[in-house]
Design a protein around this motif. Structure first.
Motif, PDB file in Angstrom:
ATOM      1  N   PHE A  24      12.796   3.078 -14.714  1.00 48.08           N
ATOM      2  CA  PHE A  24      13.570   2.066 -14.077  1.00 48.08           C
ATOM      3  C   PHE A  24      14.851   2.277 -13.252  1.00 48.08           C
ATOM      4  CE2 PHE A  24      10.665   0.216 -16.879  1.00 48.08           C
ATOM      5  CZ  PHE A  24       9.844  -0.772 -16.172  1.00 48.08           C
ATOM      6  N   ALA A  25      14.861   3.417 -12.726  1.00 45.52           N
ATOM      7  CA  ALA A  25      15.949   4.128 -12.255  1.00 45.52           C
ATOM      8  C   ALA A  25      16.190   3.992 -10.858  1.00 45.52           C
ATOM      9  CB  ALA A  25      16.608   5.377 -12.876  1.00 45.52           C
ATOM     10  N   THR A  26      15.138   3.469 -10.037  1.00 46.52           N
ATOM     11  CA  THR A  26      15.067   3.362  -8.718  1.00 46.52           C
ATOM     12  C   THR A  26      16.126   2.570  -8.118  1.00 46.52           C
ATOM     13  OG1 THR A  26      13.414   1.859  -8.723  1.00 46.52           O
ATOM     14  CG2 THR A  26      12.670   4.004  -8.564  1.00 46.52           C
ATOM     15  N   PRO A  27      17.007   2.907  -7.059  1.00 49.66           N
ATOM     16  CA  PRO A  27      17.887   2.043  -6.698  1.00 49.66           C
ATOM     17  C   PRO A  27      18.008   1.051  -6.014  1.00 49.66           C
ATOM     18  CG  PRO A  27      17.785   4.139  -5.400  1.00 49.66           C
ATOM     19  CD  PRO A  27      16.794   3.871  -6.378  1.00 49.66           C
ATOM     20  N   SER A  28      16.633   0.768  -5.563  1.00 45.62           N
ATOM     21  CA  SER A  28      16.476  -0.462  -4.429  1.00 45.62           C
ATOM     22  C   SER A  28      15.011  -1.100  -4.684  1.00 45.62           C
ATOM     23  CB  SER A  28      16.769  -0.279  -3.200  1.00 45.62           C
ATOM     24  OG  SER A  28      16.026   0.737  -2.596  1.00 45.62           O
ATOM     25  N   TRP A  29      14.770  -1.927  -3.773  1.00 45.77           N
ATOM     26  CA  TRP A  29      13.533  -2.429  -3.666  1.00 45.77           C
ATOM     27  C   TRP A  29      12.547  -1.986  -2.536  1.00 45.77           C
ATOM     28  CZ3 TRP A  29      12.934  -7.816  -1.010  1.00 45.77           C
ATOM     29  CH2 TRP A  29      13.943  -7.764   0.026  1.00 45.77           C
ATOM     30  N   ASP A  30      13.146  -0.913  -2.037  1.00 45.86           N
ATOM     31  CA  ASP A  30      12.347  -0.317  -0.827  1.00 45.86           C
ATOM     32  C   ASP A  30      10.960   0.181  -1.270  1.00 45.86           C
ATOM     33  OD1 ASP A  30      14.384  -0.951   0.917  1.00 45.86           O
ATOM     34  OD2 ASP A  30      15.381   1.010   0.609  1.00 45.86           O
ATOM     35  N   ASN A  31      10.786   0.792  -2.121  1.00 45.74           N
ATOM     36  CA  ASN A  31       9.518   1.109  -2.646  1.00 45.74           C
ATOM     37  C   ASN A  31       8.227   0.235  -2.620  1.00 45.74           C
ATOM     38  OD1 ASN A  31       8.562   4.293  -3.252  1.00 45.74           O
ATOM     39  ND2 ASN A  31       7.239   2.809  -4.947  1.00 45.74           N
ATOM     40  N   ALA A  32       8.885  -0.990  -3.114  1.00 46.59           N
ATOM     41  CA  ALA A  32       8.062  -1.910  -3.076  1.00 46.59           C
ATOM     42  C   ALA A  32       7.795  -2.672  -1.763  1.00 46.59           C
ATOM     43  CB  ALA A  32       8.592  -3.354  -4.090  1.00 46.59           C
ATOM     44  N   ILE A  33       8.511  -2.678  -0.898  1.00 43.12           N
ATOM     45  CA  ILE A  33       8.527  -2.966   0.404  1.00 43.12           C
ATOM     46  C   ILE A  33       7.307  -1.993   1.141  1.00 43.12           C
ATOM     47  CG2 ILE A  33       9.669  -3.025   2.971  1.00 43.12           C
ATOM     48  CD1 ILE A  33      12.127  -4.066   1.429  1.00 43.12           C
ATOM     49  N   PHE A  34       7.598  -0.593   1.259  1.00 43.97           N
ATOM     50  CA  PHE A  34       6.651   0.133   1.635  1.00 43.97           C
ATOM     51  C   PHE A  34       5.248   0.259   1.158  1.00 43.97           C
ATOM     52  CE2 PHE A  34      10.797   2.172   3.252  1.00 43.97           C
ATOM     53  CZ  PHE A  34      10.530   2.172   4.470  1.00 43.97           C
ATOM     54  N   GLU A  35       5.236  -0.250  -0.410  1.00 46.62           N
ATOM     55  CA  GLU A  35       4.022  -0.027  -0.870  1.00 46.62           C
ATOM     56  C   GLU A  35       3.006  -1.389  -0.322  1.00 46.62           C
ATOM     57  OE1 GLU A  35       1.518  -0.634  -4.965  1.00 46.62           O
ATOM     58  OE2 GLU A  35       3.717  -1.262  -4.989  1.00 46.62           O
ATOM     59  N   GLN A  36       3.758  -2.590  -0.045  1.00 48.31           N
ATOM     60  CA  GLN A  36       2.971  -3.553   0.424  1.00 48.31           C
ATOM     61  C   GLN A  36       2.582  -3.329   1.891  1.00 48.31           C
ATOM     62  OE1 GLN A  36       5.313  -7.089  -0.151  1.00 48.31           O
ATOM     63  NE2 GLN A  36       4.797  -7.521  -2.203  1.00 48.31           N
ATOM     64  N   ALA A  37       3.294  -2.643   2.747  1.00 48.49           N
ATOM     65  CA  ALA A  37       3.081  -2.429   3.999  1.00 48.49           C
ATOM     66  C   ALA A  37       2.030  -1.429   4.014  1.00 48.49           C
ATOM     67  CB  ALA A  37       4.280  -1.738   4.873  1.00 48.49           C
ATOM     68  N   ILE A  38       1.904  -0.248   3.159  1.00 52.79           N
ATOM     69  CA  ILE A  38       0.873   0.706   3.095  1.00 52.79           C
ATOM     70  C   ILE A  38      -0.159   0.177   2.710  1.00 52.79           C
ATOM     71  CG2 ILE A  38       0.106   2.877   2.116  1.00 52.79           C
ATOM     72  CD1 ILE A  38       3.481   3.954   2.470  1.00 52.79           C
ATOM     73  N   ARG A  39      -0.284  -0.658   1.574  1.00 57.21           N
ATOM     74  CA  ARG A  39      -1.509  -1.182   1.059  1.00 57.21           C
ATOM     75  C   ARG A  39      -2.174  -2.155   2.191  1.00 57.21           C
ATOM     76  NH1 ARG A  39       0.054  -5.809  -3.107  1.00 57.21           N
ATOM     77  NH2 ARG A  39       1.044  -3.966  -4.228  1.00 57.21           N
ATOM     78  N   ALA A  40      -1.601  -2.678   2.994  1.00 56.27           N
ATOM     79  CA  ALA A  40      -2.058  -3.680   4.025  1.00 56.27           C
ATOM     80  C   ALA A  40      -2.700  -2.553   4.887  1.00 56.27           C
ATOM     81  CB  ALA A  40      -0.934  -4.234   5.005  1.00 56.27           C
ATOM     82  N   TYR A  41      -2.063  -1.409   5.338  1.00 52.30           N
ATOM     83  CA  TYR A  41      -2.672  -0.354   6.349  1.00 52.30           C
ATOM     84  C   TYR A  41      -3.871   0.370   5.825  1.00 52.30           C
ATOM     85  CZ  TYR A  41       1.370  -0.065   9.502  1.00 52.30           C
ATOM     86  OH  TYR A  41       2.441  -0.105  10.362  1.00 52.30           O
ATOM     87  N   ALA A  42      -3.989   0.639   4.404  1.00 53.01           N
ATOM     88  CA  ALA A  42      -4.850   1.080   3.878  1.00 53.01           C
ATOM     89  C   ALA A  42      -6.285   0.293   3.872  1.00 53.01           C
ATOM     90  CB  ALA A  42      -4.514   1.193   2.139  1.00 53.01           C
ATOM     91  N   HIS A  43      -5.856  -1.096   4.024  1.00 48.91           N
ATOM     92  CA  HIS A  43      -6.989  -1.950   4.263  1.00 48.91           C
ATOM     93  C   HIS A  43      -7.255  -2.470   5.606  1.00 48.91           C
ATOM     94  CE1 HIS A  43      -6.393  -2.152  -0.116  1.00 48.91           C
ATOM     95  NE2 HIS A  43      -7.600  -2.443  -0.469  1.00 48.91           N
ATOM     96  N   PHE A  44      -6.689  -1.836   6.551  1.00 47.76           N
ATOM     97  CA  PHE A  44      -6.882  -2.188   7.988  1.00 47.76           C
ATOM     98  C   PHE A  44      -6.397  -3.290   8.352  1.00 47.76           C
ATOM     99  CE2 PHE A  44     -10.362   0.723   6.498  1.00 47.76           C
ATOM    100  CZ  PHE A  44     -10.001   2.105   7.290  1.00 47.76           C
ATOM    101  N   GLN A  45      -5.211  -3.796   7.849  1.00 45.40           N
ATOM    102  CA  GLN A  45      -4.843  -5.077   8.018  1.00 45.40           C
ATOM    103  C   GLN A  45      -3.323  -4.962   8.657  1.00 45.40           C
ATOM    104  OE1 GLN A  45      -4.431  -6.796   4.396  1.00 45.40           O
ATOM    105  NE2 GLN A  45      -6.808  -7.303   3.992  1.00 45.40           N
TER     106      GLN A  45
END
Length: 305
Positions: A45-66
């Motif tokens: 849990f040493a990641t410095p911000s919430w950016d990974n969560a932001i990008f994961e949600q965006a990429i998850r949407a792309y992965a489902h053609f949304q």
């Protein structure tokens, strides 16, 4: 007929194969190291911000053609209204196979490591095997790449690859290749349009006038179009929100005041950025490519810049 001119000695053939394979071997080694570092930080849990969560949600949407809706930023928030990074959709097929936050960290590690390949290849060709490997290893261990790996996933990982290949083509004076590797930077992040324009200036100074002019025009037009039209079209406030991070709210005196403060940190940043090359980079027009990114960060009000 003299047949000796066409004969390749076994030692020369072996050396040639080694020269070609070493860049990929180095990149693979660093990819493993970067991956281990990223995943171990994630595990602690040493990641410095919430950016990974932001990008994961965006990429998850792309992965489902949304559309890249990111609820963590707000209900119905389209990430294209925050930063313009549609290139991250290239990670979507891998995320579809491995739908985990760690997939993004592995992707970043691989992308950053891949940028070692052109650096190593050109360095080995120009200055020999041992020196070329030393240059590539120094690049792989450099402050800039280490800082990128130490943070969450960012679209800028794609920029390391594109700029490295563009830089290698620049050294080899392959102007069309410089253009082809530089233009996709417009899809990585909105400010990189200025970087594309400055690459055009460097190419022009090095003798590639036509390619340089194309890059300057494409970079400036792309930057203005993305920041003034595309991002506001997706943003809930119909604006580009990051203008507010400029010193003095973007006014001339405010920008100057912010630029001339905090030079203990800014000076160290410059030292670490150019010191890895023994400051020899300052002799090349390619060093101009650093100006847009360092410039806007140095006039920013946010201390993390």
């Amino acid at each position: 007929m003299d047949l000796t001119a066409t004969v390749v000695k076994p030692s020369e053939a072996t050396s040639g194969r080694l020269d070609r394979s070493l860049p990929y071997a180095l990149a693979s080694l660093f990819a493993v190291g970067y991956t281990v570092l990223s995943l171990s930080r994630y595990q602690r849990f040493a990641t410095p911000s919430w950016d990974n969560a932001i990008f994961e949600q965006a990429i998850r949407a792309y992965a489902h053609f949304q559309a890249p809706i990111v609820p963590i930023k707000g209900p119905g928030y389209n990430i294209l209204g925050d930063h313009f990074s549609p290139i991250i959709a290239l990670v979507a097929p891998f995320y579809r196979l491995f739908p985990h936050a760690q997939t993004l960290l592995v992707a970043q590690a691989v992308l950053v490591a891949l940028s070692i390949v052109p650096i190593a290849r050109v360095a080995i060709q120009k200055i020999g095997l041992r020196s070329g490997v030393a240059i590539a290893a120094g690049y792989g261990l450099s402050f800039g790449l280490g800082s990128a790996i130490a943070t969450d996933f960012h679209a800028i990982a794609f920029a390391t690859v594109l700029i490295a290949f563009a830089g290698a083509a620049y050294v080899e004076r392959r102007w069309s290749a410089v253009v082809c590797w530089s233009l996709p930077l417009l899809l990585v992040k909105e400010d990189l349009g200025l970087t594309v324009a400055v690459i055009g200036i460097a190419v022009t100074l090095a003798g590639g006038r036509r390619a340089g002019v194309w890059l300057i025009a494409a970079g400036l037009i792309g930057f203005l179009l993305i920041v003034l039209v595309i991002i506001p079209a997706f943003n809930p406030s119909s604006a580009y929100e990051y203008w507010a991070n400029a010193g003095g709210s973007g006014t001339g005196p405010g920008l100057l005041a912010t630029f001339f403060t905090g030079w203990q940190t800014k000076g160290l940043t410059l030292l670490l950025t150019f010191g890895i090359t023994g400051f020899l980079a300052l002799r090349s027009p390619w060093v101009l490519v650093t100006i847009p990114t360092l410039g806007w960060r140095f006039v920013g009000d946010r201390t993390v810049y």
